[in-house]
Enzyme design. Structure first.
Site, mmCIF file in Angstrom:
data_model
loop_
_atom_site.group_PDB
_atom_site.id
_atom_site.type_symbol
_atom_site.label_atom_id
_atom_site.label_comp_id
_atom_site.label_asym_id
_atom_site.label_seq_id
_atom_site.Cartn_x
_atom_site.Cartn_y
_atom_site.Cartn_z
ATOM 1 N N CYS A 246 0.831 -1.207 0.000
ATOM 2 C CA CYS A 246 0.000 0.000 0.000
ATOM 3 C C CYS A 246 0.869 1.261 0.000
ATOM 4 O O CYS A 246 1.492 1.566 -1.004
ATOM 5 C CB CYS A 246 -0.974 -0.040 1.168
ATOM 6 N N HIS A 331 -3.897 -5.195 0.087
ATOM 7 C CA HIS A 331 -3.517 -5.737 1.393
ATOM 8 C C HIS A 331 -3.558 -7.267 1.399
ATOM 9 O O HIS A 331 -4.632 -7.855 1.506
ATOM 10 C CB HIS A 331 -4.453 -5.202 2.476
ATOM 11 N N GLU A 333 -2.689 -9.162 3.791
ATOM 12 C CA GLU A 333 -3.076 -9.684 5.113
ATOM 13 C C GLU A 333 -4.594 -9.760 5.266
ATOM 14 O O GLU A 333 -5.100 -10.429 6.179
ATOM 15 C CB GLU A 333 -2.474 -8.828 6.228
#
Length: 382
Positions: A246, A331, A333
């Site tokens: 990001c 992202h 995660e």
């Protein structure tokens, strides 16, 4: 109690207050996630923003202590169609209203969030003021016009101190520009010895930590507001395997000679389709950013585009042609969001191992020896 949201174009939305009654200004944005409002609230990348949730019912499963992405929320306001104050979930420990009151964050419910989202999509993000004041609109507009959007978000959300999450495998320095806890959890889950450092860390300070790889985290705001980070990344590219996420992706691009620009209304949600150019495969990704790497700025750099957004064709992934370094705008995660892209953490560790195998005596060893000669080895081995 009545609450009002006034936008800089003069649009006034009247609803009901929940959470804090504190008056706040910020950039009004929207998130398209159906679930994950707790993770959205606690994502440091929303620092300074007033977040609109497009899903109409928010708060129905409450708040729990395990799903926070930071120690506290940094958003400036929360906008929902309907707020549920009686949650029903076995993990719920308290309500959304209680969370907002605890951290002095104002909320407004009962407005037409669909109309607001369409307005932002058409006109772009804009400043807004969220208040329970009964003052005339003209007075609110004066305050809104005199306010300015934050430019120091990274310094507000980044850790102030170095700390570690010990592991028995590769040492990864995680540069915290506003990192979500999900990134740290994914590294720890893979056995990494993680050292988390502030956004102000220098290349020399990173070298003293003797890392095997560097991860540049997500974070809020414009990447050009942290020029010191661009300089740090420029110095370490090629010296260590590097992975950017990001804001870290944007800093990697700037450090490599590319440029960034602000998107009209950004990408925020857990349903953004991204195509991997090499395989043609489409991944559904979690995203939260208002800036992007300019496509025409890649020419003449050592960067190669690896992923694009299927909606607007913006750049979603880069890799360096010469150095062991890559980045993604989304992202992996996935907190909240799909787990399609968690493999990127494994790719990062594979890159580290390949680099170590091909470079048994990397340049950092000489730098570490120099640190030892200066009596700095104790810090370098922490």
């Amino acid at each position: 109690m009545q609450a009002r949201l006034l936008l800089e174009d003069g649009t006034l939305l009247i609803g009901k207050s929940f959470g804090s009654t504190k008056e706040m200004t910020g950039e009004v944005v929207f998130n398209t996630g159906i679930t994950g409002y707790q993770e959205v609230l606690s994502d440091p990348s929303y620092c300074g923003q007033i977040v609109t949730m497009t899903y109409p019912l928010i708060g129905n499963y409450g708040i729990n202590r395990d799903d926070f992405e930071a120690l506290r929320p940094y958003i400036h306001g929360f906008i929902v169609r309907e707020h549920e104050d009686v949650p029903s979930n076995w993990r719920a420990e308290y309500t959304l209203d209680a969370l907002l009151k605890e951290y002095d964050i104002p909320g407004i419910q009962g407005i037409d969030t669909r109309m607001l989202t369409r307005k932002i999509r058409h006109h772009g993000t804009m400043k807004g003021i969220l208040t329970t004041s009964n003052e005339p609109v003209e007075a609110l507009m004066d305050r809104l016009n005199q306010s300015s959007l934050l430019r120091d978000q990274v310094s507000r959300v980044s850790t102030k101190n170095v700390f570690s999450a010990p592991g028995h495998k590769e040492r990864v320095v995680l540069v915290d520009f506003g990192s979500k806890s999900g990134i740290l959890k994914d590294l720890v889950k893979r056995g990494c010895d993680v050292v988390v450092v502030p956004h102000t860390v220098t290349a020399d300070e990173i070298r003293k930590l003797n890392p095997d790889g560097i991860l540049l985290s997500n974070g809020p705001g414009d990447p050009k507001d942290v020029p010191h980070a661009v300089q740090m990344v420029r110095e370490i590219i090629g010296e260590y395997p590097l992975f950017g996420i990001c804001l870290g992706h944007q800093l990697f691009a700037l450090a490599s000679g590319a440029d960034t620009e602000k998107l009209k209304f950004g990408h925020r949600g857990g349903n953004h389709p991204v195509q991997e150019l090499a395989s043609g495969r489409c991944y559904i990704t979690s995203q939260n950013h208002g800036y992007t790497v300019k496509e025409d700025s890649i020419a003449g750099t050592d960067l190669e585009v690896t992923h694009i957004n299927n909606n607007d064709k913006t750049i979603e992934g880069l890799k360096h042609k010469k150095a062991p370094a890559f980045s993604v705008q989304y992202h992996p995660e996935a907190a909240p969001g799909p787990y399609d892209s968690s493999y990127l953490f494994d790719d990062f560790l594979t890159m580290i191992r390949d680099y170590k195998q091909n470079n048994p005596q990397p340049p950092r060893q000489a730098q570490l020896a120099a640190a030892a000669a200066k009596g700095e080895l104790q810090y370098a081995q922490k």
